[in-house]
Write a protein that holds these residues in place. Structure first.
Motif, mmCIF file in Angstrom:
data_model
loop_
_atom_site.group_PDB
_atom_site.id
_atom_site.type_symbol
_atom_site.label_atom_id
_atom_site.label_comp_id
_atom_site.label_asym_id
_atom_site.label_seq_id
_atom_site.Cartn_x
_atom_site.Cartn_y
_atom_site.Cartn_z
ATOM 1 N N TRP A 1 44.549 -108.307 -57.779
ATOM 2 C CA TRP A 1 43.437 -107.842 -56.727
ATOM 3 C C TRP A 1 43.572 -108.516 -55.575
ATOM 4 C CZ3 TRP A 1 40.520 -112.525 -55.650
ATOM 5 C CH2 TRP A 1 40.891 -113.464 -56.635
ATOM 6 N N ASP A 2 42.752 -108.026 -54.536
ATOM 7 C CA ASP A 2 43.004 -108.746 -52.981
ATOM 8 C C ASP A 2 41.699 -109.247 -52.719
ATOM 9 O OD1 ASP A 2 45.324 -107.118 -52.165
ATOM 10 O OD2 ASP A 2 44.005 -105.632 -52.801
ATOM 11 N N VAL A 3 40.385 -109.162 -52.989
ATOM 12 C CA VAL A 3 39.355 -109.851 -52.687
ATOM 13 C C VAL A 3 38.361 -109.838 -53.818
ATOM 14 C CG1 VAL A 3 37.362 -110.004 -51.016
ATOM 15 C CG2 VAL A 3 39.691 -109.210 -50.275
ATOM 16 N N SER A 4 37.733 -110.996 -54.057
ATOM 17 C CA SER A 4 36.521 -111.001 -55.150
ATOM 18 C C SER A 4 35.284 -111.641 -54.538
ATOM 19 C CB SER A 4 37.036 -111.899 -56.368
ATOM 20 O OG SER A 4 36.591 -113.193 -55.839
ATOM 21 N N GLU A 5 34.189 -110.944 -55.142
ATOM 22 C CA GLU A 5 33.135 -111.748 -54.824
ATOM 23 C C GLU A 5 32.199 -112.007 -56.196
ATOM 24 O OE1 GLU A 5 29.544 -108.196 -55.508
ATOM 25 O OE2 GLU A 5 30.438 -108.461 -53.544
ATOM 26 N N LEU A 6 31.739 -113.095 -56.134
ATOM 27 C CA LEU A 6 30.915 -114.082 -57.174
ATOM 28 C C LEU A 6 29.674 -114.230 -56.727
ATOM 29 C CD1 LEU A 6 31.178 -115.174 -60.156
ATOM 30 C CD2 LEU A 6 31.920 -117.210 -59.179
ATOM 31 N N MET A 7 28.513 -113.585 -57.512
ATOM 32 C CA MET A 7 27.128 -113.690 -57.039
ATOM 33 C C MET A 7 26.369 -114.399 -58.614
ATOM 34 S SD MET A 7 26.775 -110.131 -55.274
ATOM 35 C CE MET A 7 26.858 -110.149 -53.354
ATOM 36 N N PHE A 8 25.427 -114.865 -57.847
ATOM 37 C CA PHE A 8 24.579 -115.399 -59.172
ATOM 38 C C PHE A 8 22.980 -114.975 -58.796
ATOM 39 C CE2 PHE A 8 27.843 -118.399 -58.359
ATOM 40 C CZ PHE A 8 28.420 -118.700 -59.483
ATOM 41 N N PHE A 9 22.414 -114.487 -60.051
ATOM 42 C CA PHE A 9 20.886 -114.047 -59.912
ATOM 43 C C PHE A 9 20.326 -114.582 -60.990
ATOM 44 C CE2 PHE A 9 23.685 -110.652 -58.188
ATOM 45 C CZ PHE A 9 22.990 -110.278 -57.117
ATOM 46 N N ASP A 10 18.833 -114.587 -60.817
ATOM 47 C CA ASP A 10 17.945 -115.346 -61.761
ATOM 48 C C ASP A 10 17.821 -114.304 -63.046
ATOM 49 O OD1 ASP A 10 17.853 -117.711 -60.781
ATOM 50 O OD2 ASP A 10 16.036 -117.085 -59.172
ATOM 51 N N THR A 11 17.640 -113.098 -62.855
ATOM 52 C CA THR A 11 17.577 -112.130 -63.655
ATOM 53 C C THR A 11 18.113 -111.107 -63.715
ATOM 54 O OG1 THR A 11 15.717 -111.143 -62.525
ATOM 55 C CG2 THR A 11 14.960 -113.068 -63.797
ATOM 56 N N VAL A 12 18.227 -110.209 -64.731
ATOM 57 C CA VAL A 12 18.932 -108.842 -64.505
ATOM 58 C C VAL A 12 18.162 -108.093 -63.606
ATOM 59 C CG1 VAL A 12 19.436 -106.897 -65.935
ATOM 60 C CG2 VAL A 12 19.853 -108.797 -67.086
ATOM 61 N N ALA A 13 16.755 -108.153 -63.592
ATOM 62 C CA ALA A 13 16.009 -107.370 -62.510
ATOM 63 C C ALA A 13 16.321 -107.825 -61.256
ATOM 64 C CB ALA A 13 14.401 -107.504 -62.671
ATOM 65 N N ASP A 14 16.677 -108.887 -60.877
ATOM 66 C CA ASP A 14 17.118 -109.436 -59.583
ATOM 67 C C ASP A 14 18.547 -108.696 -59.328
ATOM 68 O OD1 ASP A 14 14.829 -110.833 -59.475
ATOM 69 O OD2 ASP A 14 15.974 -112.846 -59.566
ATOM 70 N N GLN A 15 19.447 -108.638 -60.451
ATOM 71 C CA GLN A 15 20.673 -108.023 -60.018
ATOM 72 C C GLN A 15 20.630 -106.496 -59.756
ATOM 73 O OE1 GLN A 15 22.691 -105.724 -61.570
ATOM 74 N NE2 GLN A 15 24.708 -106.412 -60.431
ATOM 75 N N LYS A 16 19.408 -105.931 -60.292
ATOM 76 C CA LYS A 16 19.259 -104.466 -59.906
ATOM 77 C C LYS A 16 18.585 -104.333 -58.650
ATOM 78 C CE LYS A 16 18.250 -100.118 -60.884
ATOM 79 N NZ LYS A 16 19.055 -99.092 -60.108
ATOM 80 N N HIS B 1 30.467 -110.493 -61.089
ATOM 81 C CA HIS B 1 31.643 -110.794 -60.433
ATOM 82 C C HIS B 1 32.418 -109.585 -60.266
ATOM 83 C CE1 HIS B 1 35.091 -114.086 -60.470
ATOM 84 N NE2 HIS B 1 35.268 -113.313 -59.313
ATOM 85 N N VAL B 2 32.880 -109.524 -58.982
ATOM 86 C CA VAL B 2 33.484 -108.259 -58.478
ATOM 87 C C VAL B 2 35.154 -108.413 -58.034
ATOM 88 C CG1 VAL B 2 33.232 -106.128 -57.126
ATOM 89 C CG2 VAL B 2 31.233 -107.158 -57.866
ATOM 90 N N PHE B 3 35.733 -107.465 -58.497
ATOM 91 C CA PHE B 3 37.320 -107.645 -58.002
ATOM 92 C C PHE B 3 37.410 -106.504 -57.275
ATOM 93 C CE2 PHE B 3 36.764 -110.654 -61.410
ATOM 94 C CZ PHE B 3 37.847 -112.012 -61.146
ATOM 95 N N PHE B 4 38.333 -106.528 -56.065
ATOM 96 C CA PHE B 4 38.590 -105.435 -55.112
ATOM 97 C C PHE B 4 40.085 -105.235 -55.071
ATOM 98 C CE2 PHE B 4 34.306 -106.854 -53.865
ATOM 99 C CZ PHE B 4 33.541 -105.497 -53.922
ATOM 100 N N TRP B 5 40.560 -104.108 -55.155
ATOM 101 C CA TRP B 5 42.032 -103.976 -54.714
ATOM 102 C C TRP B 5 41.880 -102.862 -53.769
ATOM 103 C CZ3 TRP B 5 40.289 -104.772 -59.623
ATOM 104 C CH2 TRP B 5 41.008 -105.550 -60.361
ATOM 105 N N LEU B 6 42.511 -103.137 -52.622
ATOM 106 C CA LEU B 6 42.484 -102.450 -51.208
ATOM 107 C C LEU B 6 43.474 -101.441 -51.523
ATOM 108 C CD1 LEU B 6 43.200 -105.395 -48.844
ATOM 109 C CD2 LEU B 6 40.767 -103.972 -49.156
ATOM 110 N N LYS B 7 43.204 -100.345 -50.874
ATOM 111 C CA LYS B 7 43.774 -98.903 -50.417
ATOM 112 C C LYS B 7 45.226 -99.569 -50.001
ATOM 113 C CE LYS B 7 40.519 -95.639 -50.447
ATOM 114 N NZ LYS B 7 39.860 -94.241 -49.500
#
Length: 129
Positions: A84-99, A33-39
């Motif tokens: 924050w301004d925008v977020s992304e929420l992602m799902f992966f099967d493994t830590v290796a997949d996230q890498k 889960h990533v949160f972005f604050w715009l310039k």
């Protein structure tokens, strides 16, 4: 305090079981889960560019799910951070997949193209318990 026993315990267990059964399954075991604050906070053009860039990440094979969002206009409480301004929420099967996602050319292109739009990024990586 009242203890549940007999039929009450069964009824309480049944309700919880039904709630768990009704909840949608999490598609993977690693949540990113990533949160972005715009310039330029509040700039609709910059927000649209960032969202468009985030949508390109859907082309990364290791990704099992993607949700892009903006702060909801919910009740303001001390525990809610809607700075924050925008977020992304992602799902992966493994830590290796996230890498693999981190190293993927689509992700690298996204960062190169969009990093000029944000002033701050905060990441929460969560492993299912």
């Amino acid at each position: 305090m009242m203890a549940l026993g007999g039929a009450g315990a069964v009824a309480a267990t049944g309700v919880a079981g039904e709630a768990e059964a009704a909840a949608p399954a999490i598609p993977a075991k690693v949540v990113h889960h990533v949160f972005f604050w715009l310039k330029n906070p509040g700039d609709a053009t910059d927000r649209a560019k960032l969202i468009a860039g985030l949508r390109t990440l859907a082309g990364i094979p290791a990704l099992r799910g993607l949700h892009i969002g903006v702060p909801a206009p919910t009740e303001q409480r001390d525990v809610i951070d809607s700075s924050w301004d925008v977020s992304e929420l992602m799902f992966f099967d493994t830590v290796a997949d996230q890498k693999a996602y981190q190293d993927h050319p689509i992700h690298r292109a996204f960062v190169a193209e969009c990093e000029k739009l944000w002033r701050k990024v905060t990441v929460y990586d969560v492993l299912s318990a």
